[in-house]
Design a protein around this motif. Structure first.
Motif, PDB file in Angstrom:
ATOM      1  N   ALA A  16       0.831  -1.215   0.000  1.00 34.93           N
ATOM      2  CA  ALA A  16       0.000   0.000   0.000  1.00 34.93           C
ATOM      3  C   ALA A  16       0.856   1.251   0.000  1.00 34.93           C
ATOM      4  O   ALA A  16       0.466   2.285  -0.569  1.00 34.93           O
ATOM      5  CB  ALA A  16      -0.932  -0.001   1.215  1.00 34.93           C
ATOM      6  N   LEU A  17       2.033   1.194   0.626  1.00 34.23           N
ATOM      7  CA  LEU A  17       2.924   2.349   0.657  1.00 34.23           C
ATOM      8  C   LEU A  17       3.377   2.730  -0.750  1.00 34.23           C
ATOM      9  O   LEU A  17       3.381   3.913  -1.109  1.00 34.23           O
ATOM     10  CB  LEU A  17       4.133   2.042   1.535  1.00 34.23           C
ATOM     11  CG  LEU A  17       5.232   3.105   1.563  1.00 34.23           C
ATOM     12  CD1 LEU A  17       4.705   4.396   2.180  1.00 34.23           C
ATOM     13  CD2 LEU A  17       6.440   2.599   2.343  1.00 34.23           C
ATOM     14  N   TYR A  18       3.720   1.746  -1.549  1.00 33.66           N
ATOM     15  CA  TYR A  18       4.209   2.028  -2.896  1.00 33.66           C
ATOM     16  C   TYR A  18       3.078   2.472  -3.827  1.00 33.66           C
ATOM     17  O   TYR A  18       3.287   3.289  -4.727  1.00 33.66           O
ATOM     18  CB  TYR A  18       4.942   0.800  -3.443  1.00 33.66           C
ATOM     19  CG  TYR A  18       6.137   0.465  -2.578  1.00 33.66           C
ATOM     20  CD1 TYR A  18       7.295   1.223  -2.650  1.00 33.66           C
ATOM     21  CD2 TYR A  18       6.069  -0.570  -1.643  1.00 33.66           C
ATOM     22  CE1 TYR A  18       8.382   0.943  -1.827  1.00 33.66           C
ATOM     23  CE2 TYR A  18       7.146  -0.850  -0.813  1.00 33.66           C
ATOM     24  CZ  TYR A  18       8.301  -0.085  -0.909  1.00 33.66           C
ATOM     25  OH  TYR A  18       9.368  -0.347  -0.079  1.00 33.66           O
ATOM     26  N   VAL A  19       1.892   1.953  -3.582  1.00 35.07           N
ATOM     27  CA  VAL A  19       0.725   2.436  -4.321  1.00 35.07           C
ATOM     28  C   VAL A  19       0.485   3.908  -3.999  1.00 35.07           C
ATOM     29  O   VAL A  19       0.215   4.725  -4.895  1.00 35.07           O
ATOM     30  CB  VAL A  19      -0.524   1.599  -3.981  1.00 35.07           C
ATOM     31  CG1 VAL A  19      -1.776   2.223  -4.608  1.00 35.07           C
ATOM     32  CG2 VAL A  19      -0.354   0.167  -4.456  1.00 35.07           C
ATOM     33  N   ALA A  20       0.623   4.268  -2.721  1.00 38.29           N
ATOM     34  CA  ALA A  20       0.431   5.658  -2.307  1.00 38.29           C
ATOM     35  C   ALA A  20       1.484   6.570  -2.934  1.00 38.29           C
ATOM     36  O   ALA A  20       1.169   7.684  -3.374  1.00 38.29           O
ATOM     37  CB  ALA A  20       0.487   5.757  -0.783  1.00 38.29           C
TER      38      ALA A  20
END
Length: 324
Positions: A16-20
């Motif tokens: 989710a961090l990299y998507v953000a």
């Protein structure tokens, strides 16, 4: 859903961090495209990215100050998934109605909608608001987005602890508040601020700014997002996704800020780009403070009520009320 925060190694493994990060880059790109028609957008993109770096530094400060504290499992403060889902959808539907109604009522009464911030808060004012308009703004948001949701959820049986309104470690929370406030207020001093006003304006305007913004934006944000929604996000999603949803909920509640327009697709796209670029960094910090301490009051005192709404926005209140 039982996954728990466990240091920097855990953080870098979160998809989710990299998507953000990707979404932030796309948002910044959209801001640069908008700058072809509105040059100020280029400054907004650069300023938001720089501010995001400072927010990350504050993350490190908070992590250092709370390194010996256990991470509170906010999931345990939410009801079972089916109830959490219904309550999340219900509170967002309610907030949407209040926001749209505020837009329409404000335009009818004052020529500009009732938003989560006054015209000119944090950015330059485009008009002077009358005292009655400011009082109406504070009363409307305070009652409909803070008092009523709080009372309803207390009547549903949720305790202040379940609503993130009770400290699990007062001494540690106070230390976080003092250090983050000092950091944030120091940044406020780099631009126009309260110390450029007369002593009378500082005292009278500062007190008025504190209380008006407390009801107009501080308490509504705390109750809706960081008291009610955050525990339910943690029940429904992974911790990193829940944290990011808490962060992005902050700009979402600012969709109808002054200057936003939705009378065309192009205007809507530019308005949303502006809102999310401006408010996501602050949302990330507020969400992190609540996640790490389990106390929604921490973000209010460390990063909202005083800085920037007293240190910066006292100038706005002084102007609107003609305080000499």
């Amino acid at each position: 859903m039982n996954e728990r925060f466990n240091g920097i190694g855990w953080v870098v493994r979160q998809r989710a961090l990299y998507v953000a990060i990707l979404l932030w880059l796309l948002l910044s790109g959209a801001g640069l495209l908008c700058s072809r028609h509105t040059p100020a957008f280029r400054g907004l993109v650069i300023g938001s990215s720089r501010y995001l770096v400072l927010v990350v530094l504050m993350f490190g400060l908070v992590a250092l100050l709370t390194r010996k504290r256990p991470v509170i499992d906010l999931t345990q403060r939410a009801p079972e998934s089916s109830i959490a889902r219904r309550e999340t959808l219900a509170i967002w539907a309610y907030v949407a109605v209040v926001m749209v109604a505020g837009r329409l009522i404000g335009q009818h009464l004052f020529g500009e909608g009732i938003a989560l911030h006054l015209n000119g808060s944090l950015v330059g004012a485009t008009r002077v608001q009358s005292p009655i308009e400011v009082y109406t703004w504070a009363a409307y948001n305070g009652m409909l987005l803070a008092l009523i949701p709080y009372v309803v959820f207390r009547m549903r049986g949720y305790s202040n602890e379940q609503l993130n309104l009770k400290s699990a470690n007062p001494k540690s929370d106070l230390l976080v508040i003092v250090m983050v406030l000092a950091f944030s207020a120091g940044m406020d001093m780099m631009g126009p601020n309260i110390f450029q006003l007369t002593r009378h304006q500082q005292l009278v305007g500062g007190l008025m700014s504190f209380w008006l913004h407390m009801f107009g934006t501080d308490l509504p944000i705390m109750i809706v997002i960081y008291s009610i929604l955050m525990p339910r996000y943690f029940r429904l999603f992974s911790p990193m996704t829940a944290y990011l949803l808490g962060a992005v909920s902050y700009p979402t509640m600012h969709t109808f800020e002054s200057g936003t327009r939705y009378d065309s697709i192009e205007a809507a796209a530019m308005s949303l780009t502006f809102v999310y670029l401006l408010f996501i960094p602050a949302g990330l910090m507020k969400s992190f403070l609540t996640w790490r301490t389990g106390n929604a009051w921490v973000h209010v005192w460390a990063y909202h009520a005083i800085s920037p709404h007293v240190t910066v926005d006292t100038r706005l209140i002084v102007n609107d009320f003609g305080i000499k």
